[in-house]
Design an enzyme around this catalytic site. Structure first.
Site, mmCIF file in Angstrom:
data_model
loop_
_atom_site.group_PDB
_atom_site.id
_atom_site.type_symbol
_atom_site.label_atom_id
_atom_site.label_comp_id
_atom_site.label_asym_id
_atom_site.label_seq_id
_atom_site.Cartn_x
_atom_site.Cartn_y
_atom_site.Cartn_z
ATOM 1 C CB CYS A 1 -50.714 -80.224 40.029
ATOM 2 S SG CYS A 1 -49.802 -79.329 41.301
ATOM 3 C CD GLU B 1 -45.128 -73.622 39.070
ATOM 4 O OE1 GLU B 1 -45.174 -74.865 38.928
ATOM 5 O OE2 GLU B 1 -44.072 -72.989 39.151
#
Length: 513
Positions: free
Chosen positions: A272, A238
């Site tokens: 993010c 990720e």
């Protein structure tokens, strides 16, 4: 011996600059013993029923609820984020993940019956989900509880044991997680926490776990993937994002302005999935910019319970934001909010900065900022907005703002992104029923939902036959079978199946056995 002397991680509160603790680092020489304990505990843990494993997670949930305020304060002090964000974006998703896993995990992990082709007459087919073993989870500092705990919970529920290497930037949260699992009473070796920096993370990556789950930068993700590839270790990565927001003229502009302000500056932009590029339809550009600036002006930075935006967490991130802003300003960009870097105050609080007159050749557009820095660009039409949004090496999240439902869905379908939110932002990660992950350099794999449990399992194919027949049509001998198989397959695979021919030829082959 060197390993006998444990190094200490000094913990500095980013919001105040004060030392708030020390954490003993895990000696690299103990990596092998961590894996040995994890492998030993796996034998017992993986043989428990899902309900038995879930009972430990429910005990963990009970402890987190009891200590919610204390945990929130640890997260806030260790990371610099405001305590409300610690509660809403770190603790709540962790608790919700436990509820989701306990409620749906048994269904997602139990043996699944699948259709068996007619040509395999008399057989039944199933998929079983077999835990992988010892899972190494390397978690980041921006959401130090949620982004560690959610994959941990999923791996544990699926029957794996876990070694967590939390970020050395927020070590108090890592220690808090370790203590929470100890209080929940999981069997020894099921959850282990290794504290330390890059060297510790590298040592555990090289320790040959059965699976690696990493959340962090693209650069580190590539290094981990290379090590994993050498040993054929499966991974979920990720990674970063440069997430676009597209605001059309027919959107609810006041709502969109509030949404953009939150999505760009929540956790001081260290998300993010935060809004790192804003595209606004040209006809409303000045109007919307004014609305956005008004929202930002009302935000309060600080570290008390009434503050909206906290400090930055990682000192090195300040230089990245500074470099991008200086590059943009040197090439003609214009500050709409915030200050030029030479006027920044000392410390970890950065001005909430909006920049216009930017283009796609600038670092501020192409590189992940991970800070309170928002470039805003106009667009003429739908096609241009999609092209600009997709002009990036990342593809984690995006949002589309419009009151035209068909247009919103059309644009969302054309965006190269792991998730798209319509008339909101970021919030897709809060639905544990949805897969989470990115396209392009935003990562490999998905978690959350059924995928979040099954990635930590090997899929095992099972085919059952009742064993009553003496033989199978495809077994030896082959004598005189070829023309019969030819007719059998032609009757089955031709455009209009010949069922009479199929049955007749099947019985003929059966007699040959």
């Amino acid at each position: 011996m060197i390993d006998a002397i444990q190094e200490k991680l000094t913990v500095i509160a980013p919001a105040t600059g004060k030392q708030i603790g020390e954490i003993a680092e895990t000696p690299i020489g103990k990596v092998e013993s961590f894996y040995q304990r994890g492998k030993g505990a796996f034998q017992q843990w993986s043989n428990l029923t899902f309900s038995d494993r879930a009972s430990y997670l429910l005990k963990l949930k009970e402890i987190i609820v009891e200590q919610m305020e204390e945990i929130g304060e640890i997260i806030a002090e260790d990371s610099g984020k405001v305590v409300t964000e610690a509660l809403v974006a770190d603790i709540m998703p962790t608790l919700d993940a436990i509820d989701h896993i306990v409620r749906h995990g048994k269904k997602h992990l139990r043996r699944q019956k699948v259709k068996t082709p007619l040509l395999l007459i008399g057989k039944k087919s199933f998929i079983e989900y077999m835990p992988r073993g010892v899972v190494l989870i390397i978690s980041p500092w921006n959401y130090p509880m949620q982004l560690a705990m959610v994959p941990m919970l999923s791996a544990l529920a699926a029957g794996n044991t876990v070694i967590l290497k939390p970020s050395e930037v927020t070590p108090l949260v890592g220690k808090c997680i370790e203590e929470l699992f100890e209080k929940a009473g999981l069997p020894e070796g099921v959850v282990q926490v290794a504290h330390g920096g890059k060297e510790v993370g590298a040592a555990f990556t090289n320790g040959k776990p059965d699976y690696i789950f990493f959340t962090g930068s693209v650069r580190t993700g590539k290094i981990i993937q290379q090590v994993a590839a050498e040993n054929l270790i499966p991974t979920t990565l990720e990674l970063g994002g440069k997430d676009p927001m597209i605001v059309f003229a027919d959107a609810h502009l006041e709502r969109a302005a509030k949404g953009v302000a939150w999505a760009a500056f929540t956790n001081s932009g260290q998300v993010c999935m935060s809004a790192e590029r804003l595209y606004v339809e040209k006809t409303i550009f000045p109007q919307f910019l004014a609305l956005l600036k008004k929202e930002i002006k009302n935000l309060k930075q600080g570290n008390d319970q009434n503050s909206d935006v906290g400090s930055m967490t990682f000192p090195a991130q300040l230089q990245i934001v500074k470099d991008q802003l200086e590059d943009a300003l040197s090439k003609g960009a214009r500050l709409e909010t915030g200050l030029p870097p030479e006027r920044w105050a000392n410390g970890m609080y950065l001005p909430l900065t909006v920049v216009t007159n930017v283009n796609h050749q600038m670092k501020i557009i192409q590189e992940e900022s991970f800070g309170p820095l928002l470039p805003v660009l106009p667009f003429d039409n739908e096609e241009e907005a999609i092209g600009l949004a997709n002009d990036t090496v990342y593809g984690l999240n995006a949002s589309v703002w419009t009151n035209d439902k068909e247009k919103a869905r059309r644009v969302a379908s054309k965006l190269i992104s792991g998730a798209v939110v319509i008339n909101d932002a970021i919030i897709s990660i809060a639905n544990h029923g949805l897969p989470f992950g990115g396209a392009k350099q935003s990562g490999i794999g998905r978690y959350h939902g059924d995928a979040g449990l099954r990635i930590f399992c090997h899929e095992k194919a099972i085919v059952e036959d009742n064993g009553r027949k003496k033989s199978e049509i495809h077994w030896y001998p082959y004598s005189d079978k070829f023309p019969l198989f030819l007719q059998l397959f032609r009757s089955y695979f031709q455009k209009n199946r010949d069922w009479v021919g199929f049955v007749k030829n099947y019985l003929r082959i059966l007699k040959k056995n």
